[in-house]
Design a protein around this motif. Sequence first.
Motif, PDB file in Angstrom:
ATOM      1  N   SER A  11      24.317 -24.320  21.752  1.00 49.66           N
ATOM      2  CA  SER A  11      23.768 -22.972  21.934  1.00 49.66           C
ATOM      3  C   SER A  11      24.544 -21.952  21.119  1.00 49.66           C
ATOM      4  N   TYR A  12      25.881 -22.122  21.079  1.00 56.05           N
ATOM      5  CA  TYR A  12      26.728 -21.199  20.325  1.00 56.05           C
ATOM      6  C   TYR A  12      26.397 -21.264  18.835  1.00 56.05           C
ATOM      7  N   ARG A  13      26.264 -22.490  18.304  1.00 57.51           N
ATOM      8  CA  ARG A  13      25.935 -22.633  16.891  1.00 57.51           C
ATOM      9  C   ARG A  13      24.539 -22.106  16.587  1.00 57.51           C
ATOM     10  N   PHE A  14      23.624 -22.329  17.503  1.00 51.62           N
ATOM     11  CA  PHE A  14      22.275 -21.815  17.310  1.00 51.62           C
ATOM     12  C   PHE A  14      22.282 -20.288  17.225  1.00 51.62           C
ATOM     13  N   LEU A  15      23.077 -19.639  18.085  1.00 49.79           N
ATOM     14  CA  LEU A  15      23.166 -18.171  18.043  1.00 49.79           C
ATOM     15  C   LEU A  15      23.743 -17.692  16.715  1.00 49.79           C
ATOM     16  N   LEU A  16      24.769 -18.397  16.220  1.00 44.59           N
ATOM     17  CA  LEU A  16      25.350 -18.006  14.935  1.00 44.59           C
ATOM     18  C   LEU A  16      24.325 -18.146  13.806  1.00 44.59           C
ATOM     19  N   VAL A  17      23.569 -19.228  13.842  1.00 43.93           N
ATOM     20  CA  VAL A  17      22.526 -19.427  12.828  1.00 43.93           C
ATOM     21  C   VAL A  17      21.450 -18.353  12.959  1.00 43.93           C
ATOM     22  N   PHE A  18      21.101 -18.022  14.190  1.00 43.16           N
ATOM     23  CA  PHE A  18      20.063 -17.010  14.422  1.00 43.16           C
ATOM     24  C   PHE A  18      20.527 -15.633  13.939  1.00 43.16           C
ATOM     25  N   ILE A  19      21.813 -15.312  14.179  1.00 37.89           N
ATOM     26  CA  ILE A  19      22.359 -14.040  13.706  1.00 37.89           C
ATOM     27  C   ILE A  19      22.309 -13.972  12.183  1.00 37.89           C
ATOM     28  N   TRP A  20      22.689 -15.055  11.521  1.00 38.13           N
ATOM     29  CA  TRP A  20      22.622 -15.098  10.068  1.00 38.13           C
ATOM     30  C   TRP A  20      21.190 -14.920   9.581  1.00 38.13           C
ATOM     31  N   PHE A  21      20.256 -15.557  10.265  1.00 40.95           N
ATOM     32  CA  PHE A  21      18.839 -15.417   9.919  1.00 40.95           C
ATOM     33  C   PHE A  21      18.387 -13.960  10.056  1.00 40.95           C
ATOM     34  N   LEU A  22      18.792 -13.292  11.150  1.00 34.95           N
ATOM     35  CA  LEU A  22      18.408 -11.898  11.356  1.00 34.95           C
ATOM     36  C   LEU A  22      18.978 -10.993  10.263  1.00 34.95           C
ATOM     37  N   LEU A  23      20.216 -11.242   9.856  1.00 35.34           N
ATOM     38  CA  LEU A  23      20.837 -10.437   8.806  1.00 35.34           C
ATOM     39  C   LEU A  23      20.106 -10.602   7.475  1.00 35.34           C
ATOM     40  N   VAL A  24      19.740 -11.829   7.154  1.00 31.89           N
ATOM     41  CA  VAL A  24      19.026 -12.069   5.899  1.00 31.89           C
ATOM     42  C   VAL A  24      17.642 -11.425   5.938  1.00 31.89           C
ATOM     43  N   VAL A  25      16.947 -11.554   7.057  1.00 31.14           N
ATOM     44  CA  VAL A  25      15.617 -10.941   7.193  1.00 31.14           C
ATOM     45  C   VAL A  25      15.711  -9.424   7.085  1.00 31.14           C
ATOM     46  N   SER A  26      16.738  -8.839   7.708  1.00 30.76           N
ATOM     47  CA  SER A  26      16.924  -7.395   7.618  1.00 30.76           C
ATOM     48  C   SER A  26      17.171  -6.957   6.178  1.00 30.76           C
ATOM     49  N   ALA A  27      17.977  -7.728   5.451  1.00 30.57           N
ATOM     50  CA  ALA A  27      18.244  -7.399   4.045  1.00 30.57           C
ATOM     51  C   ALA A  27      16.996  -7.554   3.176  1.00 30.57           C
ATOM     52  N   ALA A  28      16.073  -8.423   3.596  1.00 33.20           N
ATOM     53  CA  ALA A  28      14.850  -8.635   2.832  1.00 33.20           C
ATOM     54  C   ALA A  28      13.864  -7.488   2.959  1.00 33.20           C
ATOM     55  N   GLY A  29      14.170  -6.503   3.811  1.00 39.44           N
ATOM     56  CA  GLY A  29      13.339  -5.304   3.906  1.00 39.44           C
ATOM     57  C   GLY A  29      11.992  -5.501   4.566  1.00 39.44           C
ATOM     58  N   PRO A  30      11.962  -5.903   5.842  1.00 38.63           N
ATOM     59  CA  PRO A  30      10.650  -6.021   6.516  1.00 38.63           C
ATOM     60  C   PRO A  30       9.973  -4.654   6.653  1.00 38.63           C
ATOM     61  N   GLN A  31       8.679  -4.634   6.442  1.00 39.52           N
ATOM     62  CA  GLN A  31       7.899  -3.402   6.510  1.00 39.52           C
ATOM     63  C   GLN A  31       6.589  -3.657   7.239  1.00 39.52           C
ATOM     64  N   TYR A  32       6.151  -2.616   7.966  1.00 41.71           N
ATOM     65  CA  TYR A  32       4.834  -2.674   8.610  1.00 41.71           C
ATOM     66  C   TYR A  32       3.853  -1.887   7.759  1.00 41.71           C
ATOM     67  N   ILE A  33       2.818  -2.546   7.313  1.00 41.73           N
ATOM     68  CA  ILE A  33       1.773  -1.897   6.525  1.00 41.73           C
ATOM     69  C   ILE A  33       0.643  -1.518   7.465  1.00 41.73           C
ATOM     70  N   GLY A  34       0.408  -0.216   7.607  1.00 36.19           N
ATOM     71  CA  GLY A  34      -0.585   0.266   8.557  1.00 36.19           C
ATOM     72  C   GLY A  34      -2.015   0.037   8.102  1.00 36.19           C
ATOM     73  N   ASP A  35      -2.930   0.452   8.951  1.00 37.71           N
ATOM     74  CA  ASP A  35      -4.351   0.329   8.625  1.00 37.71           C
ATOM     75  C   ASP A  35      -4.701   1.187   7.415  1.00 37.71           C
ATOM     76  N   PRO A  36      -5.660   0.761   6.614  1.00 39.41           N
ATOM     77  CA  PRO A  36      -6.020   1.526   5.417  1.00 39.41           C
ATOM     78  C   PRO A  36      -6.549   2.907   5.769  1.00 39.41           C
TER      79      PRO A  36
END
Length: 356
Positions: free
Chosen positions: A59-84
């Motif tokens: 569980s501890y290793r999974f959390l560390l991997v998940f934290i790394w995943f969240l950091l990379v996703v955040s750096a990738a710039g997620p955006q919400y594209i609204g309705d046209p």
Amino acid sequence: MIILKWMPLLLILPLPWILRALLPRAAQSDSGLLRVPFFNNVNEVANHKERNQNNNRRSYRFLLVFIWFLLVVSAAGPQYIGDPIHITSKARDLMLAVDVSESMRVTDMQLKGDPVDRLVVVKSVLADFIRQRTSDRLGLILFGSRAYLQTPLTFDRKTLLQLLNESSIGIAGKSTAIGDAIGLALKRLQDRPNDSKVLILLTDGQNRAGEIDPITAANLAAQKGLKIYTVGVGADEYIAPGIFGTRFGARRLNPAADLDEDALKQVASITGGRYFRAKSAESLKNIYALLDELEPVDATPETFRPVKALFHYPLALALLLTIAISLFTITRNYGAHLKVRRSGQENLARSTGAKP
């Protein structure tokens, strides 16, 4: 729809495993070993600690991997594209000028059966009108003794509605500067095409302040192709309650006595607009419905989609998980330290014959 602005950044996800495979492990040295007389006790506690950790290690290793995943996703710039949002080639630049002088505090109008002041009614009805103008750029001017640009021309109706709802009576002064409000609108719209500039001005009084009178401002607006629709707000009759809120001593008043309808009609006529009289919330709704017909929205050859950044959500979750893991580790290690210390004291006491 949610997208990643910098999708290639996801390629660094396996970086920790690559570095682990390539970099040499830290060398372990036996120098500096400390001989402990109660080593067996310490070793027993350490083994017990290790057995407990085995259950949570995955569980501890999974959390560390998940934290790394969240950091990379955040750096990738997620955006919400609204309705046209469809934007027409002849979409209007529509400026709204709302009177927030002290006279707007009069409670001579009703909303859902309850007596409210004039500004509350204007906000409620104007909000519906703003939501319907999906293809126009809208702006907001608040005026009292002076005129202020609250919101420049924008397609962001949500922000405009929020700023409108946050406006309060007296924020721009107690008097009414109608001419200055027209002048400020003209300044913001003068560089726009002539057939798309519209000002809707709502007031319940007459021009008593400012540096320019409404008629002069209207003539300048007409020269620049700015069309002005004026709306006079306020009921024709209002019964002021008497003593202790009863009918005894009640007075029948005309709350719209200060409304300069002649000047508002003249301003609208000079610029090619129209004057409307809003005596109630219902009549104000009818006025906005008519304005929709007078200033229609054309065909939609272009499309605009609002974008909202979402990087702070995975970043905040990664921070919270890091803090939680750190607190858990500190608490666990401190507890183990106390247990080792207590065991050592007990062992020392037994070896010396002293009481622990």
